[in-house]
Design an enzyme around this catalytic site. Sequence first.
Site, PDB file in Angstrom:
ATOM      1  N   ARG A 170       0.319  -5.890  39.536  1.00  0.00           N
ATOM      2  CA  ARG A 170      -0.199  -7.181  39.969  1.00  0.00           C
ATOM      3  C   ARG A 170      -0.373  -8.090  38.754  1.00  0.00           C
ATOM      4  NH1 ARG A 170      -5.556  -8.216  43.703  1.00  0.00           N
ATOM      5  NH2 ARG A 170      -6.631  -7.051  42.038  1.00  0.00           N
ATOM      6  N   ASP A 454     -15.027  -6.586  41.099  1.00  0.00           N
ATOM      7  CA  ASP A 454     -14.030  -7.223  40.243  1.00  0.00           C
ATOM      8  C   ASP A 454     -14.222  -8.726  40.331  1.00  0.00           C
ATOM      9  OD1 ASP A 454     -12.874  -8.031  42.638  1.00  0.00           O
ATOM     10  OD2 ASP A 454     -11.111  -6.751  42.448  1.00  0.00           O
TER      11      ASP A 454
END
Length: 540
Positions: A170, A454
């Site tokens: 990613r 996150d």
Amino acid sequence: MPAPAPTPPVTVHTGSARAPERQDEVLTEGALAFVAALHHRFTPRRDELLARRVARRAEIARTGTLDFLPGTAHIRDGDWQVAPAPEALRDRRVEITGPTDRKMTINALNSGARVWLADFEDASAPTWENVIGGQINLIDAHERRIDFTSPEGKTYALRPAGELATVVVRPRGWHLDERHLRAGDRAVPGALVDFGLYFFHNARRLLDAGRGPYFYLPKLESHLEARLWNDVFVFAQDYCGIPRGTIRATVLIETITAAFEMEEILYELRDHASGLNAGRWDYLFSIVKNFRDAGERFVLPDRNAVTMTAPFMRAYTELLVRTCHKRGAHAIGGMAAFIPNRRDPEANERAFAKVRADKDREARDGFDGSWVAHPDLVPVARASFDAVLGERPHQKERLREDVRVTAADLLAVGSLDARPTREGLRNAVQVGIRYIEAWLRGTGAVAIFGLMEDAATAEISRSQIWQWVHAGVVLDTGEKVTPELVRALAAEDLAGVRAELGEEAYAAGRWEQAHDLLLRVALDEDYADFLTLPAYELLD
């Protein structure tokens, strides 16, 4: 005709950052030339699309609504499929996510998950060492020469035999730049740096190993942004002499605008698409960001009160499954963020039970796989999908033609019974401060209060504070959410952290910077689109 002008080079500007060991293995002349070609060809379009985001947000503020695009109805009504999944991505029943540090790389590949989302985005703070070190770790992993010894002397290595998780990288979102690589006075977009370096160094060796360069695409807000990625893929494959269609991309549907363009996004990427993923926290963040001034009906309650069974979240996830299976793509479920506690069996079982219920629901709904954040959760999620899939690699034959989702269904935020609470406000402040402090020290995936947090969870936390303040929300205690209340809670939390850690450990951290930044992005009149943008300016 005159010869075309040479592409200006991309140069390295480490500034005060220490050059990571083995940096030259990543920043080769060929790799930098490739990144330069990507930058000069695609960054102008990236800039135009970021400007389009601003214009679209202004339109949402003016109208207070969204709808499916009338101009692309022919795509939604058309008869087309995405390219068949390559063998390495046919079975994705469990995917583990995490940053690309050396220990996580080994643990994720060994975890028993079918896929590892190797994250340069929300689970990674983009220090120069993390950006380059992550690329080195992935090269070493693909060469099966990676190992790690912790400061305590514990050693980690890849299993000598058996299947390792398939790597899906990613890159950063379109909005983030990489200041250490510049073309003239312009920073190169972080997305092109992460994609370009990984593709250049690994595409050929992955093909030779029977796999390929696979990617997760984050934060897309429209099918035009998917079209840009598709053009990047075509150019990259041609540049490196790789057959077109080798790249496969899974798109995170984690913005409210992208939820209205799922089919169009798959269509733009159809030769390279392998699926869509339901990104829960960024999706809620996007709702707040886009409808932050649209009145009480878009005020979200405490983030932990918005479960995947909320009507508007059910509409979003069921539409995702319906869309993917209609077009032959994988539908991947959301994150199980619970962190197992091996020292507390009762707490551990409570966490496992919540994960089990979440994954059972996703498997029953038709998802082909789902995410976990910790290796101990891999067997839990796998059991849920094994029970539904058996030996089948997926359940794309479940077309979910019973699903009918309207624009109103996706926007029915006001249907929730839960309301904001003082404890929810306190939690948002605590998570925001603790996450930002860790991020400023270079850690992007942080265990806080039993959950793996996150950047997405920090974004929803600070966005909810901003929304509650500006909407004049009254909490369950009767208190109105004001800047003064938020500052008081933040000061109280900072004092608690200081007392808990002691003066020496507190001074060694970046707590006051984190406190100040949270208050800035939560209380400033002008809403910052992403907290990572001002945070990046403070990153070493």
